[in-house]
Design an enzyme around this catalytic site. Structure first.
Site, PDB file in Angstrom:
ATOM      1  N   ARG A  44      29.040   2.551 -32.015  1.00 34.69           N
ATOM      2  CA  ARG A  44      28.416   3.429 -31.030  1.00 34.69           C
ATOM      3  C   ARG A  44      29.068   4.811 -31.134  1.00 34.69           C
ATOM      4  O   ARG A  44      30.277   4.907 -31.430  1.00 34.69           O
ATOM      5  CB  ARG A  44      28.632   2.888 -29.605  1.00 34.69           C
ATOM      6  CG  ARG A  44      27.760   1.692 -29.251  1.00 34.69           C
ATOM      7  CD  ARG A  44      26.293   2.063 -29.129  1.00 34.69           C
ATOM      8  NE  ARG A  44      25.445   0.946 -28.732  1.00 34.69           N
ATOM      9  CZ  ARG A  44      24.763   0.153 -29.564  1.00 34.69           C
ATOM     10  NH1 ARG A  44      24.838   0.346 -30.869  1.00 34.69           N
ATOM     11  NH2 ARG A  44      23.997  -0.815 -29.095  1.00 34.69           N
TER      12      ARG A  44
ATOM     13  N   HIS B  61      20.954   6.068 -36.409  1.00 39.60           N
ATOM     14  CA  HIS B  61      21.067   4.782 -35.711  1.00 39.60           C
ATOM     15  C   HIS B  61      20.099   3.764 -36.341  1.00 39.60           C
ATOM     16  O   HIS B  61      19.309   3.113 -35.646  1.00 39.60           O
ATOM     17  CB  HIS B  61      20.806   4.928 -34.209  1.00 39.60           C
ATOM     18  CG  HIS B  61      21.418   3.812 -33.401  1.00 39.60           C
ATOM     19  ND1 HIS B  61      22.000   3.994 -32.178  1.00 39.60           N
ATOM     20  CD2 HIS B  61      21.540   2.488 -33.663  1.00 39.60           C
ATOM     21  CE1 HIS B  61      22.443   2.838 -31.721  1.00 39.60           C
ATOM     22  NE2 HIS B  61      22.171   1.905 -32.610  1.00 39.60           N
TER      23      HIS B  61
HETATM   24  C1  GLV Z   1      21.799  -1.612 -32.215  1.00 40.72           C
HETATM   25  O1  GLV Z   1      22.418  -0.618 -32.083  1.00 40.72           O
HETATM   26  C2  GLV Z   1      22.113  -2.865 -31.577  1.00 40.72           C
HETATM   27  O2  GLV Z   1      23.018  -2.875 -30.737  1.00 40.72           O
HETATM   28  O3  GLV Z   1      21.485  -3.876 -31.905  1.00 40.72           O
END
Ligand code: GLV
Length: 310
Positions: free
Chosen positions: A225, A273
């Site tokens: 993250r 992401h």
């Molecule tokens: C993606 O970021 C997840 O947490 O699956």
């Protein structure tokens, strides 16, 4: 009774189809068209869904979060109290992350950024051969995703070590825990891979102080993250030459603003992401199984432990 489905607009139809393939009798309502709130028994939703909204459904008995990370659920107001929340543990999600980690570990290990720069300059130059057995890869977090990625690196012959919250013994991986363990591991890590859950304890863990503990010339790979990393501290470590490069999939905020220095930084490799994206067909069976269990009063799979934060 019905399932409320709420995810990114471009994933809604695939999720609905995948759930119906598992059980054609399901009544699936696509948010915001929930219909009668009293008919909703399960909510299958992702980070964009407002948890306060879920308090509208008096007969809700299951929430499924459509991913691995649950940090969005830890923020106030959180899910309605007393309703069990499950997350996904999915083979495709795990493999996807291991692939992305391998891609970047190999990119850095095989001096790919340097070779790309040489190519751009039309320069024919051989760099010193890298030694796999001497490139120490350290993992922050050996959960579902971290352990699979660590094993994939170990299988290629990299010396692999990992840092976890509680002591753990894992064959083929040297493990560390606690503050002293973190310092010890960072001091002997050439490529640091972060796959920790984001909790109040791990927010900002990758900062000026911890990055300084890495040997000069080390690399950072963050697939966890954005909140784990103090972004300015990484820029400073790259610009001073202390760190050689970073591969980043996650940012704070997301999307990363177009004027952020990471976009054009020659030593930053970015993905939006997208390191590992949940594939509805692969993940839907566990959602349907959890619904069956919730209806039958049986123990649920992959429940989120809110006290641990994952
Ligand atoms: C993606 O970021 C997840 O947490 O699956």
């Amino acid at each position: 009774m019905a399932i409320l489905l709420s995810t990114k607009a471009n994933a809604m139809a695939d999720w609905r189809d995948a759930l119906l393939e598992c059980d054609p009798s399901l009544d699936i309502r696509l948010f915001p068209d929930a219909g009668d709130p009293a008919e909703i028994e399960a909510a299958v939703c992702w980070t964009q869904h407002d948890m306060a909204e879920l308090r509208r459904y008096p007969n809700l008995r299951l929430i499924v979060s459509m991913g691995a990370g649950v940090d969005h659920l830890l923020r106030p107001p959180g899910p309605p109290p007393g309703i069990p929340v499950a997350r996904l543990k999915d083979g495709r999600l795990t493999t996807g992350m291991a692939e992305w980690v391998l891609l970047n570990v190999l990119r850095f290990h095989r001096q790919d950024l340097d070779y790309r720069a040489l190519q751009a300059a039309r320069t024919w130059e051989e760099l010193p051969a890298p030694e796999t057995a001497e490139r120490r890869v350290g993992f922050l977090g050996l959960g579902e995703l971290g352990l699979a990625a660590a094993r994939a690196c170990a299988a290629l012959g990299f010396p692999v070590q990992g840092w976890t919250r509680r002591p753990r013994a894992i064959p083929g991986i040297e493990t560390f825990h606690g503050e002293d363990g973190l310092r010890a591991m960072l001091g002997r890590t050439d490529i640091l891979v972060c796959l920790l859950p984001l909790t109040p304890d791990t927010r900002g863990l990758l900062n000026r102080g911890t990055l300084a503990l890495l040997p000069r010339g080390a690399f950072l790979v963050n697939g966890a993250r954005g909140g784990h990393l103090v972004q300015e501290d990484l820029l400073a470590a790259l610009d001073s030459g202390h760190l050689a490069a970073a591969a980043l999939d996650v940012f704070e905020p997301e999307p990363l603003p177009a004027d952020h220095p990471f976009w054009a930084h020659p030593r930053v490799v970015m993905t939006p992401h997208a390191a590992s994206i949940t594939i509805p067909r692969s993940a839907a069976p566990q959602v349907v199984e959890n619904l069956r269990r919730a209806r039958a009063g049986e123990p649920l799979l992959n429940l989120v432990d809110f006290s641990a934060g994952y």
